[in-house]
Design an enzyme around this catalytic site. Sequence first.
Site, PDB file in Angstrom:
ATOM      1  N   ARG A   6      29.168 -10.627 -22.176  1.00 64.83           N
ATOM      2  CA  ARG A   6      29.118 -12.055 -21.840  1.00 64.83           C
ATOM      3  C   ARG A   6      29.797 -12.927 -22.895  1.00 64.83           C
ATOM      4  NH1 ARG A   6      28.258  -9.415 -18.226  1.00 64.83           N
ATOM      5  NH2 ARG A   6      26.492  -9.409 -16.783  1.00 64.83           N
ATOM      6  N   SER A  62      21.731 -16.066 -13.390  1.00 72.55           N
ATOM      7  CA  SER A  62      20.838 -15.575 -14.445  1.00 72.55           C
ATOM      8  C   SER A  62      20.820 -16.566 -15.598  1.00 72.55           C
ATOM      9  CB  SER A  62      21.308 -14.210 -14.951  1.00 72.55           C
ATOM     10  OG  SER A  62      21.203 -13.237 -13.934  1.00 72.55           O
ATOM     11  N   GLU A 119      22.451 -17.458 -20.953  1.00 73.26           N
ATOM     12  CA  GLU A 119      23.687 -17.139 -20.238  1.00 73.26           C
ATOM     13  C   GLU A 119      24.223 -18.395 -19.561  1.00 73.26           C
ATOM     14  OE1 GLU A 119      25.175 -14.100 -16.725  1.00 73.26           O
ATOM     15  OE2 GLU A 119      23.732 -13.398 -18.210  1.00 73.26           O
TER      16      GLU A 119
END
Length: 284
Positions: free
Chosen positions: A159, A209, A280
């Site tokens: 990420r 998420s 995130e």
Amino acid sequence: MERDFCEIKLDEPLKYHTSFKIGGPARLFVVPNSIEGLICALSHFPDAKILGRGTNILAPDSGVDVVISTVNLNKCFVDDELIVCESGASLFSVCKKASHNSLSGLEFAYGIPGSVGGAIYMNAGAYGGQICDVVAWVEVYDGEKVMTLDRSQLEFSYRKSIFQRTRWMILKAAFKLKKADMNEINNAMEEIMTRRMESQPMDMPSAGSVFKKPGEDFYVARVIEEIGLKGLRVGDAQISTKHAGFIVNLGEARSSDVLKLIEIIRHRVKEHCGIQLQLEVEIW
């Protein structure tokens, strides 16, 4: 700034441009119609917030000053086993173009909302795949010049990418795929979409998420459920009853409601197992 290059809206509510359906007005909301228009807009507003499809953003209730949206930069073409796309192209449409041309490698991304630029920025991933697996090169603007970087220069990790520590603007990108049977590609994509529909609140406004996975065997949603927070509500923001890793907007949620839920989750998880969850979702 030439209006032929860009559309400009005043005091545009960001809730109309984010999947969370949350966010106050942007004083200036600039929508370039070409790469040249994007570079022009960036030269005038170098500190603007950049918005793709708005699927990973929590915008403030008070709004922001200037937003540049890449939504109109959606050209995409196939060159043998490469798919070359402008940064505003939706990941959904790119996956469809890949399957229509019997190109395999993006099946994992089918159903990930958002733009090509956003997916590269976050190194989006799911079901065992990540965008970094298929990126060949990215064309960027660094505020002075346009340059092309190959995958090895993009500092990809879980990420993360180089774009999170720079002000470089992703203009376009190429994905290196492989020829495969179209039916097999479509079947894999539909299987992934079915799994998404069954496990995620895709019918509710959210930003996906909320937290990054802190370890291979650590499942954030499971821990949130174990400590009794699934379904917890602040205002119209709620920890999803379908998947506790998501926060959903029940109708009139405010950014402040979501931030309070995030604070509660992080505090309780840290208290429960000593892990500090990392976001995130991107908070403006």
